[in-house]
Design an enzyme around this catalytic site. Structure first.
Site, short mmCIF file in Angstrom:
data_model
loop_
_atom_site.label_atom_id
_atom_site.label_comp_id
_atom_site.label_asym_id
_atom_site.label_seq_id
_atom_site.Cartn_x
_atom_site.Cartn_y
_atom_site.Cartn_z
N LYS A 99 81.46 10.13 -39.67
CA LYS A 99 81.36 11.59 -39.70
C LYS A 99 80.05 12.06 -40.30
CE LYS A 99 85.99 13.33 -39.32
NZ LYS A 99 87.02 14.20 -39.87
N LYS A 140 87.80 7.11 -29.51
CA LYS A 140 89.19 7.60 -29.63
C LYS A 140 89.27 9.06 -29.17
CE LYS A 140 89.22 9.26 -34.29
NZ LYS A 140 89.61 9.30 -35.64
N LYS A 186 89.67 15.69 -31.63
CA LYS A 186 89.49 17.14 -31.57
C LYS A 186 88.01 17.50 -31.51
CE LYS A 186 93.17 17.92 -34.98
NZ LYS A 186 93.03 17.00 -36.11
P1 TYM Z 1 93.81 13.86 -38.15
O1 TYM Z 1 93.94 15.33 -38.28
O2 TYM Z 1 92.51 13.31 -37.65
O3 TYM Z 1 94.95 13.30 -37.21
C1 TYM Z 1 96.33 13.55 -37.46
C2 TYM Z 1 97.14 12.31 -37.10
O4 TYM Z 1 96.90 11.96 -35.73
C3 TYM Z 1 96.49 10.60 -35.64
N1 TYM Z 1 95.52 10.49 -34.54
C4 TYM Z 1 95.62 9.60 -33.56
N2 TYM Z 1 96.54 8.65 -33.28
C5 TYM Z 1 96.35 7.92 -32.16
N3 TYM Z 1 95.28 8.09 -31.32
C6 TYM Z 1 94.34 9.02 -31.56
N4 TYM Z 1 93.31 9.19 -30.75
C7 TYM Z 1 94.48 9.83 -32.73
N5 TYM Z 1 93.74 10.84 -33.26
C8 TYM Z 1 94.39 11.22 -34.38
C9 TYM Z 1 95.83 10.29 -36.98
O5 TYM Z 1 95.82 8.91 -37.24
C10 TYM Z 1 96.70 11.07 -37.93
O6 TYM Z 1 97.85 10.32 -38.26
N6 TYM Z 1 93.01 12.28 -42.83
C11 TYM Z 1 94.04 12.67 -41.88
C12 TYM Z 1 94.94 13.77 -42.38
C13 TYM Z 1 95.57 13.54 -43.71
C14 TYM Z 1 96.64 12.66 -43.99
C15 TYM Z 1 96.90 12.81 -45.37
C16 TYM Z 1 97.38 11.77 -43.21
C17 TYM Z 1 95.23 14.15 -44.87
N7 TYM Z 1 96.04 13.72 -45.87
C18 TYM Z 1 97.90 12.07 -46.00
C19 TYM Z 1 98.39 11.05 -43.85
C20 TYM Z 1 98.64 11.19 -45.23
C21 TYM Z 1 93.38 13.14 -40.61
O7 TYM Z 1 92.24 13.57 -40.59
O8 TYM Z 1 94.20 13.15 -39.52
#
Ligand code: TYM
Length: 344
Positions: free
Chosen positions: A123, A206, A209
């Site tokens: 990032k 991957k 968003k």
């Molecule tokens: P974020 O917002 O990027 O994504 C949310 C969830 O979706 C999953 N995900 C995917 N799974 C499979 N294939 C993909 N292409 C894909 N893109 C996203 C992510 O693995 C995630 O589970 N840091 C985290 C948010 C967060 C969090 C937490 C998660 C903040 N605090 C505590 C768990 C526990 C994030 O940016 O997810």
């Protein structure tokens, strides 16, 4: 060092915490990799699901858009079947315990640990000097999200695995440093078939968003026409589908579509290869479109309906915030006591 003379209630046994950033469209990767699983696990676990708005601002967000995105992502969670009566749905900034514990963890985690985080490297890109400090300590806040509730299980996609390992290291170092057995080791829960859904335009990236190409992802707000168009245009190769999964090696785009089919139909890539082995991609894409529209359109319709009910959505978040605060506040008290903060 003397161990604090304080006793604590035992950690809960089956508590899930997970989060999603409200930074734009929820997409099929978020749904299949994480959110669908949140809904499925909610009967067996106490579920705490969070729109992580504080993580979102590690990269600048327009305030109006952020507010709209929090509501839209909340609608997505509800449309995916998360029951706000059984589970807690809230946005992170409502519960001060997250930021408070993140500070403690800023002092527990080591620079070297954070320097190894691949997501920060991706990032921040080449210009690390210009990345926000928040982006660097992002995983500490994530550890705080989970551990403020002493959560035991964390359903996520594979891209979050390294952050979860860090959360486990932080929990352990805190326990060791202070001579307590306070934090559990949170377990990642990762779906095999949908652990990593890839871009429809590039099988090596991957689905995300932040991809500038909207054609790279299926958004949960896409209607049937948009889904059909994106799947039709999805990159593939000229070969037919193989009869066995081994035949997908070195065929990232084909493998991704088979994985999506398997996840959406609750089957396995092996079964999909058995059923479609020898079919052309044109035929397979038709079947995939039908399946995707069938599974996703009720959710899209519900999100459209909820877009007109902001007061209802805000009520869910307010209620969730209150319940989350009630769970986190006594834990933060314990943690401050352990650390030695005088609480007169
Ligand atoms: P974020 O917002 O990027 O994504 C949310 C969830 O979706 C999953 N995900 C995917 N799974 C499979 N294939 C993909 N292409 C894909 N893109 C996203 C992510 O693995 C995630 O589970 N840091 C985290 C948010 C967060 C969090 C937490 C998660 C903040 N605090 C505590 C768990 C526990 C994030 O940016 O997810």
């Amino acid at each position: 060092m003397s161990t604090p003379d304080i006793s604590f209630p035992p950690a809960p046994e089956n508590r899930i915490f997970s989060g999603v950033q409200p930074t734009g469209n929820l997409h099929l990767g978020n749904y299949l990799g994480a959110i669908r699983n949140w809904a499925r696990l909610q009967d067996d676990y106490e579920g705490i699901y969070c729109l992580v708005d504080m993580h979102a601002i590690t990269v600048f967000q327009d305030p109006e858009e952020l507010r709209a995105n929090i509501r839209e992502a909340t609608a997505g969670l509800l449309a995916a079947g998360i029951d706000p009566k059984t589970s807690i749905i809230f946005n992170q900034s409502q519960v001060p315990g997250h930021a408070e514990l993140a500070w403690v963890f800023n002092c527990v985690a080591r620079m070297g640990w954070l320097n190894r985080m691949t997501q920060f490297k991706d990032k921040a890109g080449k210009n690390r000097e210009r990345a926000s400090v928040g982006l660097f300590v992002y995983p500490n806040l994530m550890a705080a999200d989970i551990l403020a509730y002493r959560a035991t299980h964390v359903p996520v996609g594979e891209d979050q695995k390294q952050h979860l390992e860090l959360a486990r290291d932080i929990a352990q170092k805190f326990n060791n440093d202070y001579g307590v057995d306070y934090f559990p080791q949170p377990e990642p829960v990762i779906q095999k078939e949908a652990a990593r859904i890839m871009s429809l335009r590039d099988g090596s990236a991957k689905m995300s968003k932040s991809d500038p190409s909207d054609a790279s992802r299926i958004n949960l707000t896409d209607d049937a026409d948009a889904i059909a168009k994106k799947i039709r245009k999805a990159r593939t190769d000229p070969e037919a589908l193989p009869g066995e999964v081994d035949g997908l090696a070195e065929r990232a785009e084909a493998r991704n579509l088979v994985g999506i089919f398997a996840a959406l139909s609750d089957s396995t890539m092996e079964d999909v290869c058995k059923d479609f082995g020898g079919s052309s991609f044109a035929d397979f894409k038709k079947a995939l479109t039908e399946l995707a529209v069938d599974k996703l359109s009720p959710m899209t319709a519900e999100m459209v309906r909820l877009a007109d009910e902001p007061a209802y959505v805000d009520g869910i978040l307010r209620d969730g915030g209150e319940r989350a605060r009630d769970l986190a506040a006594p834990n933060l008290k314990d943690i401050y006591n352990i650390v030695g903060f005088l609480q007169p």
